[in-house]
Design a protein around this motif. Structure first.
Motif, PDB file in Angstrom:
ATOM      1  N   GLU A 163       0.838  -1.203   0.000  1.00  0.00           N
ATOM      2  CA  GLU A 163       0.000   0.000   0.000  1.00  0.00           C
ATOM      3  C   GLU A 163       0.877   1.259   0.000  1.00  0.00           C
ATOM      4  OE1 GLU A 163      -3.569   2.118   2.644  1.00  0.00           O
ATOM      5  OE2 GLU A 163      -2.776   0.155   3.206  1.00  0.00           O
ATOM      6  N   LYS A 164       1.954   1.205   0.772  1.00  0.00           N
ATOM      7  CA  LYS A 164       2.858   2.353   0.844  1.00  0.00           C
ATOM      8  C   LYS A 164       3.508   2.607  -0.510  1.00  0.00           C
ATOM      9  CE  LYS A 164       6.736   4.203   3.560  1.00  0.00           C
ATOM     10  NZ  LYS A 164       7.688   3.940   4.666  1.00  0.00           N
ATOM     11  N   VAL A 165       3.961   1.541  -1.174  1.00  0.00           N
ATOM     12  CA  VAL A 165       4.580   1.679  -2.493  1.00  0.00           C
ATOM     13  C   VAL A 165       3.583   2.229  -3.503  1.00  0.00           C
ATOM     14  CG1 VAL A 165       5.481   0.371  -4.470  1.00  0.00           C
ATOM     15  CG2 VAL A 165       6.371  -0.061  -2.170  1.00  0.00           C
ATOM     16  N   GLU A 166       2.351   1.750  -3.444  1.00  0.00           N
ATOM     17  CA  GLU A 166       1.306   2.233  -4.365  1.00  0.00           C
ATOM     18  C   GLU A 166       1.058   3.727  -4.173  1.00  0.00           C
ATOM     19  OE1 GLU A 166      -3.427   1.369  -5.345  1.00  0.00           O
ATOM     20  OE2 GLU A 166      -2.251  -0.120  -4.242  1.00  0.00           O
ATOM     21  N   ASN A 167       0.943   4.154  -2.901  1.00  0.00           N
ATOM     22  CA  ASN A 167       0.694   5.570  -2.616  1.00  0.00           C
ATOM     23  C   ASN A 167       1.876   6.449  -3.040  1.00  0.00           C
ATOM     24  OD1 ASN A 167      -1.807   4.973  -1.522  1.00  0.00           O
ATOM     25  ND2 ASN A 167      -1.042   4.865   0.580  1.00  0.00           N
ATOM     26  N   LEU A 168       3.084   5.997  -2.730  1.00  0.00           N
ATOM     27  CA  LEU A 168       4.270   6.777  -3.092  1.00  0.00           C
ATOM     28  C   LEU A 168       4.469   6.824  -4.611  1.00  0.00           C
ATOM     29  CD1 LEU A 168       6.781   5.636  -0.321  1.00  0.00           C
ATOM     30  CD2 LEU A 168       5.982   7.977  -0.719  1.00  0.00           C
ATOM     31  N   THR A 169       4.112   5.741  -5.291  1.00  0.00           N
ATOM     32  CA  THR A 169       4.212   5.727  -6.753  1.00  0.00           C
ATOM     33  C   THR A 169       3.320   6.801  -7.357  1.00  0.00           C
ATOM     34  OG1 THR A 169       4.725   3.358  -6.806  1.00  0.00           O
ATOM     35  CG2 THR A 169       3.880   4.338  -8.844  1.00  0.00           C
ATOM     36  N   GLN A 170       2.101   6.946  -6.809  1.00  0.00           N
ATOM     37  CA  GLN A 170       1.189   7.978  -7.309  1.00  0.00           C
ATOM     38  C   GLN A 170       1.744   9.378  -7.023  1.00  0.00           C
ATOM     39  OE1 GLN A 170      -1.230   7.834  -9.268  1.00  0.00           O
ATOM     40  NE2 GLN A 170      -2.145   9.866  -9.088  1.00  0.00           N
ATOM     41  N   VAL A 171       2.325   9.553  -5.832  1.00  0.00           N
ATOM     42  CA  VAL A 171       2.925  10.847  -5.487  1.00  0.00           C
ATOM     43  C   VAL A 171       4.053  11.183  -6.464  1.00  0.00           C
ATOM     44  CG1 VAL A 171       4.300  12.074  -3.750  1.00  0.00           C
ATOM     45  CG2 VAL A 171       2.308  10.741  -3.037  1.00  0.00           C
ATOM     46  N   VAL A 172       4.877  10.192  -6.776  1.00  0.00           N
ATOM     47  CA  VAL A 172       5.998  10.411  -7.700  1.00  0.00           C
ATOM     48  C   VAL A 172       5.481  10.687  -9.106  1.00  0.00           C
ATOM     49  CG1 VAL A 172       7.982   9.311  -8.816  1.00  0.00           C
ATOM     50  CG2 VAL A 172       7.667   9.099  -6.341  1.00  0.00           C
ATOM     51  N   ARG A 173       4.446   9.964  -9.538  1.00  0.00           N
ATOM     52  CA  ARG A 173       3.863  10.193 -10.875  1.00  0.00           C
ATOM     53  C   ARG A 173       3.403  11.647 -11.012  1.00  0.00           C
ATOM     54  NH1 ARG A 173      -0.992   7.068 -11.469  1.00  0.00           N
ATOM     55  NH2 ARG A 173      -0.966   7.494 -13.712  1.00  0.00           N
ATOM     56  N   VAL A 174       2.706  12.138  -9.989  1.00  0.00           N
ATOM     57  CA  VAL A 174       2.248  13.531 -10.026  1.00  0.00           C
ATOM     58  C   VAL A 174       3.441  14.477  -9.995  1.00  0.00           C
ATOM     59  CG1 VAL A 174       0.988  15.316  -8.735  1.00  0.00           C
ATOM     60  CG2 VAL A 174      -0.012  13.032  -9.010  1.00  0.00           C
ATOM     61  N   GLY A 175       4.450  14.128  -9.201  1.00  0.00           N
ATOM     62  CA  GLY A 175       5.639  14.970  -9.101  1.00  0.00           C
ATOM     63  C   GLY A 175       6.438  15.039 -10.389  1.00  0.00           C
ATOM     64  N   LEU A 176       6.273  14.029 -11.262  1.00  0.00           N
ATOM     65  CA  LEU A 176       6.999  14.003 -12.532  1.00  0.00           C
ATOM     66  C   LEU A 176       6.321  14.826 -13.619  1.00  0.00           C
ATOM     67  CD1 LEU A 176       8.014  10.226 -12.725  1.00  0.00           C
ATOM     68  CD2 LEU A 176       9.540  12.173 -12.367  1.00  0.00           C
ATOM     69  N   LEU A 177       5.124  15.298 -13.344  1.00  0.00           N
ATOM     70  CA  LEU A 177       4.403  16.083 -14.343  1.00  0.00           C
ATOM     71  C   LEU A 177       5.163  17.371 -14.653  1.00  0.00           C
ATOM     72  CD1 LEU A 177       0.721  15.751 -13.093  1.00  0.00           C
ATOM     73  CD2 LEU A 177       1.725  14.695 -15.114  1.00  0.00           C
ATOM     74  N   PRO A 178       5.056  17.865 -15.894  1.00  0.00           N
ATOM     75  CA  PRO A 178       5.711  19.143 -16.234  1.00  0.00           C
ATOM     76  C   PRO A 178       5.257  20.223 -15.263  1.00  0.00           C
ATOM     77  CG  PRO A 178       4.807  18.097 -18.191  1.00  0.00           C
ATOM     78  CD  PRO A 178       4.312  17.298 -17.028  1.00  0.00           C
ATOM     79  N   ARG A 179       6.187  20.893 -14.668  1.00  0.00           N
ATOM     80  CA  ARG A 179       5.871  21.886 -13.651  1.00  0.00           C
ATOM     81  C   ARG A 179       5.789  23.272 -14.262  1.00  0.00           C
ATOM     82  NH1 ARG A 179       5.936  23.053  -8.228  1.00  0.00           N
ATOM     83  NH2 ARG A 179       6.854  25.054  -7.648  1.00  0.00           N
ATOM     84  N   ASP A 180       4.759  23.984 -13.888  1.00  0.00           N
ATOM     85  CA  ASP A 180       4.643  25.384 -14.276  1.00  0.00           C
ATOM     86  C   ASP A 180       5.697  26.153 -13.484  1.00  0.00           C
ATOM     87  OD1 ASP A 180       3.939  28.058 -14.632  1.00  0.00           O
ATOM     88  OD2 ASP A 180       1.799  27.628 -14.685  1.00  0.00           O
ATOM     89  N   GLU A 181       6.614  26.792 -14.190  1.00  0.00           N
ATOM     90  CA  GLU A 181       7.711  27.488 -13.512  1.00  0.00           C
ATOM     91  C   GLU A 181       7.227  28.583 -12.581  1.00  0.00           C
ATOM     92  OE1 GLU A 181      10.496  28.909 -16.347  1.00  0.00           O
ATOM     93  OE2 GLU A 181      11.179  26.911 -16.952  1.00  0.00           O
ATOM     94  N   ALA A 182       6.009  29.066 -12.810  1.00  0.00           N
ATOM     95  CA  ALA A 182       5.484  30.161 -11.983  1.00  0.00           C
ATOM     96  C   ALA A 182       4.745  29.663 -10.742  1.00  0.00           C
ATOM     97  CB  ALA A 182       4.550  31.043 -12.811  1.00  0.00           C
ATOM     98  N   ASP A 183       4.621  28.343 -10.572  1.00  0.00           N
ATOM     99  CA  ASP A 183       3.818  27.818  -9.458  1.00  0.00           C
ATOM    100  C   ASP A 183       4.256  28.347  -8.098  1.00  0.00           C
ATOM    101  OD1 ASP A 183       1.941  26.453 -10.878  1.00  0.00           O
ATOM    102  OD2 ASP A 183       2.757  24.454 -10.517  1.00  0.00           O
ATOM    103  N   SER A 184       5.541  28.558  -7.926  1.00  0.00           N
ATOM    104  CA  SER A 184       6.043  29.011  -6.624  1.00  0.00           C
ATOM    105  C   SER A 184       5.995  30.529  -6.470  1.00  0.00           C
ATOM    106  CB  SER A 184       7.479  28.525  -6.406  1.00  0.00           C
ATOM    107  OG  SER A 184       8.325  29.028  -7.425  1.00  0.00           O
TER     108      SER A 184
END
Length: 357
Positions: free
Chosen positions: A86-107
């Motif tokens: 379950e932990k691996v599944e949850n972290l995999t989803q977090v990493v998938r979202v984290g790999l998305l192209p980031r809007d440079e202005a988000d911060s």
């Protein structure tokens, strides 16, 4: 399945940034590196946690596949495998979202502009309600709101109000708020009790730093004039109001709220940088038509994005078909995050599908 090469590349890039920051670069380079570091740090943390959990899961599965493992240890390994899976599944989803192209202005911090639209005095009152909603939401997020300029409505509220919102990941949270917000309610000025529809326009502009955009002083025309006011002691007797025209783009900003010409100029330049930065971002987005198609709505400020229906106590976001019967909590800033998070999740789901992650 996440490509491990992509994760290795990120880890290597993070190590490189740490090394470059430690080498003592000049201030402008350090600021850029610090931004990159802050942007990567959360995904790097998640990748390391994922790999640690995957290693622990592999150990548990190895123990279960070993015929010499006794019954007691097998029972412990079974429980551990379920928990780690379950932990691996949850972290995999977090990493998938984290790999998305980031809007440079988000911060970036933002310039928030709210203007009364159709509806006369009621629209100005609604613009005031929206500003207070965002102000309360900002308080909950630990952000700071500074009014840069405001034009009050005759019955209250605002014909127009511009504010700087500063804090952590402000643009990431507020960027989908741009557009037309519609209200349906019985105005206080309506004696017949009829439901009135009016609107206000919200624009969320990422604030630009000097490292984001360079403005040539020779491209600016700066005019000073006497600020207008409500009369009496509120009228300035000096030319403290400032109007700045950026001649290459034709963008004009004016600030007159402060009695100090210097402060008004400082605020006007902050607003001008944000508007020019927004134009540059819009041009880049138009060149990336596929990426633009995947945004929640078009980002067009003429698009009706949300309706606030007071008689029924509901708020509806038309882009994702979300309706909440929490209008009071929404206007109090308490349910605002719920709508914003739903918009972000929808945006991420579209991007994940497009990226094949």
């Amino acid at each position: 399945m996440i490509a491990q090469e992509k994760l290795d590349t990120l880890l290597s890039r993070f190590d490189q940034i740490e090394h470059e920051m430690a080498s003592g670069p000049d201030a402008s380079v350090y600021i850029k590196l610090s931004r990159d570091y802050a942007a990567l740090e959360p995904i790097i943390k998640s990748i390391r946690e994922l790999r640690e959990a995957e290693a622990e899961l592999a150990d548990a599965e190895a123990m279960l596949s070993d015929p010499e493992t006794d019954a007691e240890m097998r029972e412990l390994a079974e429980a551990e495998r379920a928990e780690l899976s379950e932990k691996v599944e949850n972290l995999t989803q977090v990493v998938r979202v984290g790999l998305l192209p980031r809007d440079e202005a988000d911060s970036n911090d933002v310039i928030l502009e709210i203007r009364a639209g159709t509806g006369g005095d009621e629209a100005a009152l609604f613009a005031g309600d929206l500003f207070r909603m965002y102000q309360r939401f900002a308080d909950q997020m630990g952000w700071k709101v500074e009014v840069l300029s405001a034009s009050e409505g005759e019955m209250g509220g605002f014909k127009e109000i511009t504010a700087a919102v500063t804090g952590q990941e402000v643009f990431a949270k507020l960027k989908f708020e741009s557009g037309v917000h519609r209200v349906q309610r019985v105005p206080e000025t309506e004696s017949g009790g009829r439901i009135h529809t009016s609107a206000a326009t919200v624009a969320v502009l990422p604030q630009a730093e000097d490292v984001d955009i360079h403005i040539n002083p020779s491209d600016l025309r700066i005019d000073t004039y006497r600020a207008s006011g409500a009369g009496g002691q509120h009228v300035n007797t000096t030319d403290s109001a400032v109007r700045i025209t950026h001649e290459p783009t034709g963008i004009v900003v004016a600030v007159q709220d402060e009695r100090s010409q210097h402060k008004n100029k400082e605020r006007a330049m902050k607003l001008l940088r944000a508007k020019i930065y927004d134009v540059e971002r819009e041009r880049a987005a138009n060149e990336r038509t596929e990426a633009r198609r995947l945004q929640v709505g078009s980002g067009d400020r003429s698009e009706r994005i949300r309706t606030y229906n007071f008689p029924q106590g509901r708020v509806t976001d038309h882009r994702i078909g979300l309706t909440l019967y929490k209008l009071d909590q929404m206007m109090a800033g308490e349910a605002t995050g719920e709508v914003i998070d739903a918009l972000i999740m929808d945006h991420q789901a579209n991007l994940l599908a497009a990226e094949g992650l």
